[in-house]
Design a protein around this motif. Structure first.
Motif, PDB file in Angstrom:
ATOM      1  N   ARG A 166       0.835  -1.208   0.000  1.00 47.98           N
ATOM      2  CA  ARG A 166       0.000   0.000   0.000  1.00 47.98           C
ATOM      3  C   ARG A 166       0.867   1.254   0.000  1.00 47.98           C
ATOM      4  O   ARG A 166       0.643   2.181  -0.760  1.00 47.98           O
ATOM      5  N   THR A 167       1.905   1.252   0.845  1.00 52.75           N
ATOM      6  CA  THR A 167       2.785   2.435   0.910  1.00 52.75           C
ATOM      7  C   THR A 167       3.467   2.636  -0.444  1.00 52.75           C
ATOM      8  O   THR A 167       3.570   3.756  -0.944  1.00 52.75           O
ATOM      9  N   GLY A 168       3.916   1.543  -1.035  1.00 53.77           N
ATOM     10  CA  GLY A 168       4.559   1.622  -2.355  1.00 53.77           C
ATOM     11  C   GLY A 168       3.637   2.257  -3.375  1.00 53.77           C
ATOM     12  O   GLY A 168       4.043   3.106  -4.166  1.00 53.77           O
ATOM     13  N   ARG A 169       2.366   1.839  -3.348  1.00 54.61           N
ATOM     14  CA  ARG A 169       1.368   2.375  -4.288  1.00 54.61           C
ATOM     15  C   ARG A 169       1.217   3.882  -4.092  1.00 54.61           C
ATOM     16  O   ARG A 169       1.171   4.651  -5.043  1.00 54.61           O
ATOM     17  N   ARG A 170       1.184   4.320  -2.812  1.00 51.62           N
ATOM     18  CA  ARG A 170       0.993   5.755  -2.535  1.00 51.62           C
ATOM     19  C   ARG A 170       2.190   6.574  -3.028  1.00 51.62           C
ATOM     20  O   ARG A 170       2.041   7.612  -3.632  1.00 51.62           O
ATOM     21  N   ILE A 171       3.393   6.052  -2.760  1.00 52.69           N
ATOM     22  CA  ILE A 171       4.590   6.812  -3.184  1.00 52.69           C
ATOM     23  C   ILE A 171       4.612   6.891  -4.709  1.00 52.69           C
ATOM     24  O   ILE A 171       4.919   7.924  -5.295  1.00 52.69           O
ATOM     25  N   GLN A 172       4.280   5.778  -5.334  1.00 51.31           N
ATOM     26  CA  GLN A 172       4.271   5.749  -6.801  1.00 51.31           C
ATOM     27  C   GLN A 172       3.306   6.796  -7.349  1.00 51.31           C
ATOM     28  O   GLN A 172       3.646   7.542  -8.271  1.00 51.31           O
ATOM     29  N   ASN A 173       2.095   6.857  -6.772  1.00 51.83           N
ATOM     30  CA  ASN A 173       1.109   7.830  -7.257  1.00 51.83           C
ATOM     31  C   ASN A 173       1.635   9.247  -7.120  1.00 51.83           C
ATOM     32  O   ASN A 173       1.454  10.079  -7.994  1.00 51.83           O
ATOM     33  N   MET A 174       2.318   9.499  -6.003  1.00 52.51           N
ATOM     34  CA  MET A 174       2.832  10.841  -5.790  1.00 52.51           C
ATOM     35  C   MET A 174       3.924  11.177  -6.810  1.00 52.51           C
ATOM     36  O   MET A 174       3.925  12.237  -7.420  1.00 52.51           O
ATOM     37  N   LEU A 175       4.815  10.206  -7.035  1.00 47.33           N
ATOM     38  CA  LEU A 175       5.946  10.482  -7.924  1.00 47.33           C
ATOM     39  C   LEU A 175       5.524  10.723  -9.369  1.00 47.33           C
ATOM     40  O   LEU A 175       6.265  11.315 -10.139  1.00 47.33           O
ATOM     41  N   LEU A 176       4.360  10.230  -9.729  1.00 46.63           N
ATOM     42  CA  LEU A 176       3.946  10.413 -11.117  1.00 46.63           C
ATOM     43  C   LEU A 176       3.117  11.680 -11.317  1.00 46.63           C
ATOM     44  O   LEU A 176       2.660  11.960 -12.410  1.00 46.63           O
ATOM     45  N   ARG A 177       2.944  12.430 -10.220  1.00 47.99           N
ATOM     46  CA  ARG A 177       2.227  13.706 -10.367  1.00 47.99           C
ATOM     47  C   ARG A 177       3.205  14.840 -10.090  1.00 47.99           C
ATOM     48  O   ARG A 177       3.645  15.016  -8.951  1.00 47.99           O
ATOM     49  N   PRO A 178       3.606  15.560 -11.143  1.00 47.27           N
ATOM     50  CA  PRO A 178       4.671  16.563 -10.989  1.00 47.27           C
ATOM     51  C   PRO A 178       4.421  17.550  -9.850  1.00 47.27           C
ATOM     52  O   PRO A 178       5.343  17.856  -9.091  1.00 47.27           O
ATOM     53  N   ALA A 179       3.148  18.014  -9.690  1.00 47.44           N
ATOM     54  CA  ALA A 179       2.890  19.021  -8.645  1.00 47.44           C
ATOM     55  C   ALA A 179       3.130  18.392  -7.262  1.00 47.44           C
ATOM     56  O   ALA A 179       3.791  18.994  -6.403  1.00 47.44           O
ATOM     57  N   ALA A 180       2.631  17.158  -7.080  1.00 49.13           N
ATOM     58  CA  ALA A 180       2.790  16.486  -5.783  1.00 49.13           C
ATOM     59  C   ALA A 180       4.273  16.192  -5.524  1.00 49.13           C
ATOM     60  O   ALA A 180       4.763  16.329  -4.398  1.00 49.13           O
ATOM     61  N   THR A 181       5.011  15.810  -6.580  1.00 46.27           N
ATOM     62  CA  THR A 181       6.446  15.523  -6.414  1.00 46.27           C
ATOM     63  C   THR A 181       7.177  16.771  -5.949  1.00 46.27           C
ATOM     64  O   THR A 181       8.010  16.730  -5.046  1.00 46.27           O
ATOM     65  N   SER A 182       6.823  17.887  -6.584  1.00 46.06           N
ATOM     66  CA  SER A 182       7.525  19.125  -6.256  1.00 46.06           C
ATOM     67  C   SER A 182       7.261  19.519  -4.795  1.00 46.06           C
ATOM     68  O   SER A 182       8.190  19.894  -4.062  1.00 46.06           O
ATOM     69  N   ILE A 183       5.999  19.357  -4.339  1.00 47.45           N
ATOM     70  CA  ILE A 183       5.687  19.662  -2.929  1.00 47.45           C
ATOM     71  C   ILE A 183       6.459  18.684  -2.026  1.00 47.45           C
ATOM     72  O   ILE A 183       7.084  19.066  -1.048  1.00 47.45           O
ATOM     73  N   GLY A 184       6.428  17.384  -2.410  1.00 49.33           N
ATOM     74  CA  GLY A 184       7.121  16.354  -1.623  1.00 49.33           C
ATOM     75  C   GLY A 184       8.603  16.660  -1.477  1.00 49.33           C
ATOM     76  O   GLY A 184       9.178  16.539  -0.389  1.00 49.33           O
ATOM     77  N   PHE A 185       9.238  17.119  -2.562  1.00 43.95           N
ATOM     78  CA  PHE A 185      10.667  17.436  -2.510  1.00 43.95           C
ATOM     79  C   PHE A 185      10.916  18.622  -1.574  1.00 43.95           C
ATOM     80  O   PHE A 185      11.889  18.631  -0.819  1.00 43.95           O
ATOM     81  N   ARG A 186       9.997  19.613  -1.622  1.00 44.20           N
ATOM     82  CA  ARG A 186      10.181  20.788  -0.744  1.00 44.20           C
ATOM     83  C   ARG A 186      10.054  20.380   0.723  1.00 44.20           C
ATOM     84  O   ARG A 186      10.835  20.795   1.561  1.00 44.20           O
ATOM     85  N   ILE A 187       9.053  19.510   1.001  1.00 45.10           N
ATOM     86  CA  ILE A 187       8.866  19.074   2.400  1.00 45.10           C
ATOM     87  C   ILE A 187      10.088  18.270   2.857  1.00 45.10           C
ATOM     88  O   ILE A 187      10.614  18.461   3.958  1.00 45.10           O
ATOM     89  N   ALA A 188      10.571  17.400   1.965  1.00 42.62           N
ATOM     90  CA  ALA A 188      11.706  16.547   2.341  1.00 42.62           C
ATOM     91  C   ALA A 188      12.969  17.367   2.622  1.00 42.62           C
ATOM     92  O   ALA A 188      13.812  16.978   3.427  1.00 42.62           O
ATOM     93  N   LYS A 189      13.083  18.543   1.965  1.00 47.17           N
ATOM     94  CA  LYS A 189      14.242  19.419   2.221  1.00 47.17           C
ATOM     95  C   LYS A 189      14.178  19.969   3.654  1.00 47.17           C
ATOM     96  O   LYS A 189      15.186  20.099   4.330  1.00 47.17           O
ATOM     97  N   VAL A 190      12.926  20.281   4.077  1.00 43.77           N
ATOM     98  CA  VAL A 190      12.747  20.866   5.411  1.00 43.77           C
ATOM     99  C   VAL A 190      12.748  19.786   6.494  1.00 43.77           C
ATOM    100  O   VAL A 190      13.214  19.997   7.605  1.00 43.77           O
ATOM    101  N   VAL A 191      12.210  18.598   6.139  1.00 43.22           N
ATOM    102  CA  VAL A 191      12.139  17.490   7.116  1.00 43.22           C
ATOM    103  C   VAL A 191      12.991  16.330   6.578  1.00 43.22           C
ATOM    104  O   VAL A 191      12.488  15.396   5.944  1.00 43.22           O
ATOM    105  N   PRO A 192      14.304  16.367   6.818  1.00 38.80           N
ATOM    106  CA  PRO A 192      15.178  15.359   6.203  1.00 38.80           C
ATOM    107  C   PRO A 192      14.855  13.920   6.614  1.00 38.80           C
ATOM    108  O   PRO A 192      15.188  12.984   5.893  1.00 38.80           O
ATOM    109  N   ALA A 193      14.157  13.741   7.775  1.00 34.98           N
ATOM    110  CA  ALA A 193      13.867  12.372   8.227  1.00 34.98           C
ATOM    111  C   ALA A 193      12.753  11.718   7.409  1.00 34.98           C
ATOM    112  O   ALA A 193      12.527  10.509   7.507  1.00 34.98           O
ATOM    113  N   LEU A 194      12.067  12.540   6.566  1.00 33.67           N
ATOM    114  CA  LEU A 194      10.899  12.015   5.849  1.00 33.67           C
ATOM    115  C   LEU A 194      11.264  10.851   4.920  1.00 33.67           C
ATOM    116  O   LEU A 194      10.614   9.794   4.936  1.00 33.67           O
TER     117      LEU A 194
END
Ligand code: FAD
Length: 374
Positions: free
Chosen positions: A333-361
């Motif tokens: 299930r987690t794999g499916r969710r990450i995959q869905n996010m990675l294939l949506r450019p807007a969601a990926t871009s938000i995810g990358f910004r959050i990951a920069k601020v929260v490195p443990a993500l």
């Protein structure tokens, strides 16, 4: 039929799941037959990064990937289509080894303990508690138990009329080895429009490049070379890689119709392990570990019941189904969710910004798609 040997377990498919299961059972003195279509060694479309969770278990079976030159991988790098990058340590780490070598090491060990036949299973039937398995070369075998380790998609899935086989899948994958400068302690995952490409080093020092993409994205260009130049190379990391790396294969390998649909761990009394039971999205880099883990789960259950003479088939089927779901469903299930996010450019871009601020993500997400040391 009277003169045929009845095997304790017949395993269909000699990828990592089937080979591991055959090795585990035969080392415990079960009479095992493994039937595999292709002789070893052979290349396979795969990212070739293996999580360390299976390392100790492999060693217990007499398999040491490092003795064959596997690369120790401890770092993860990920980039978005426009080149934003995240780098992190892998919580557990892993190793880089080609399937050409990995499957072959297991096979070389297995042939010391069990019978291996190179043939394609064409049908499986079950009657009076005994399986009859027939092959394309018109051979016939009998077994008390059959293990389905025939991978993502097989003629056996069609024979069994499994649900997922009726639906068309929108995924295809391409893989090849390259000569290129690349850090051997790193596995990279680079995003592009409609897919992502993994890069990591193997035991020969070749870099394995393996990407998964949708037909929709691929169809717009239609040829591998042009697709890599026009679509993958929009990502600056992939542009750099494909413009400098030297292809070591005659041509890349491809597979299509890759399905991530749910499957059942037991179908028609056949115990499914590895991709036959369910495939995690490759970006998690955990399918091989799951295949090996499922082989271990099945082998332990089988040995505890069958070899002590207390095998109740329906109870064993229920126990295996429960333990498979408990062990892998959340990861899938987690794999499916990450995959869905990675294939949506807007969601990926938000995810990358959050990951920069929260490195443990990112390490946390990796932990959710991986298991503990076996
Ligand atoms: C693009 C991509 C990248 C991936 N990258 C990674 C990664 O980096 N790390 C990771 O851990 N996982 C990765 N995976 C997942 C991983 O490849 C699989 O989970 C793993 O190969 C499963 O092993 P298996 O033994 O179940 O199947 P397989 O390795 O596919 O083996 C199945 C075997 O069954 C045989 N077979 C099929 N039908 C028959 C028949 N009728 N008779 C006889 N033999 C038969 C086939 O020839 C084959 O050898 C990736 C997958 C994809 C698609």
């Amino acid at each position: 039929m009277a003169d045929l040997i009845t095997y304790d377990a017949l395993i269909i498919g000699g990828g990592l799941a089937g080979l591991t299961c055959a090795l585990h059972l035969s080392q415990a003195n079960c009479k095992v037959l493994l039937v595999e279509k292709h002789t070893y060694p052979h290349h396979k479309v795969c990212g070739e990064y293996v999580s360390n969770e299976v390392l100790q278990y492999l060693k217990n079976l007499g398999i040491d990937p490092y003795a064959k030159g596997a690369k120790k991988i401890s770092k993860f790098e990920m980039s978005s289509k426009n080149g934003a990058v995240i780098q992190t340590e892998l919580p557990l780490g892993g190793f880089g080894i080609s399937r050409y070598s990995f499957d072959n090491i297991l096979y070389e060990e297995l042939r010391k303990h069990a019978e291996v036949v190179f043939d394609t299973v064409s049908s499986v039937s079950f009657s009076s508690e005994i399986f009859t398995v027939e092959t394309q070369n018109k051979n016939r075998y009998k077994a008390h138990y059959v293990v389905g380790a025939f991978g993502k998609r097989s003629n056996i899935d069609i024979n069994l009329k499994r649900d997922f086989i009726r639906e068309r899948s929108s995924w295809l994958a391409v893989k090849a080895h390259y000569e290129c400068d690349f850090p051997e302690d790193t596995v990279a995952l680079h995003n592009f429009e409609g897919g992502y490409c993994g890069l990591s080093k193997t035991e020969t020092n070749a870099v394995n490049a393996c990407y998964l993409t949708t037909y929709k994205s691929f169809k717009r260009v239609g040829a591998i070379g042009a697709f890599q130049e026009q679509v993958l190379s929009e990502n600056p990391y992939l542009k750099d890689f494909f413009s400098t790396a030297r292809l070591l294969f005659d041509k890349p390998l491809t597979i299509s119709q890759i399905s991530f649909q749910k499957k059942e761990p037991v179908t028609n009394h056949i115990f499914m392990i590895g991709d036959s039971a369910g495939l995690i999205h490759p970006l998690c880099g955990n399918g091989m570990a799951m295949a090996i883990h499922a082989a271990k789960l099945f082998s332990e259950l089988f040995l505890s019941a069958y070899k002590t003479g207390h095998a109740d088939r329906s109870q064993l089927e229920q126990l295996y189904t429960d333990i498979w779901q408990k062990t892998f469903s959340k990861r899938l299930r987690t794999g499916r969710r990450i995959q869905n996010m990675l294939l949506r450019p807007a969601a990926t871009s938000i995810g990358f910004r959050i990951a920069k601020v929260v490195p443990a993500l990112v390490p946390n997400l990796i932990k959710h798609t991986h298991g503990n040391v076996l």
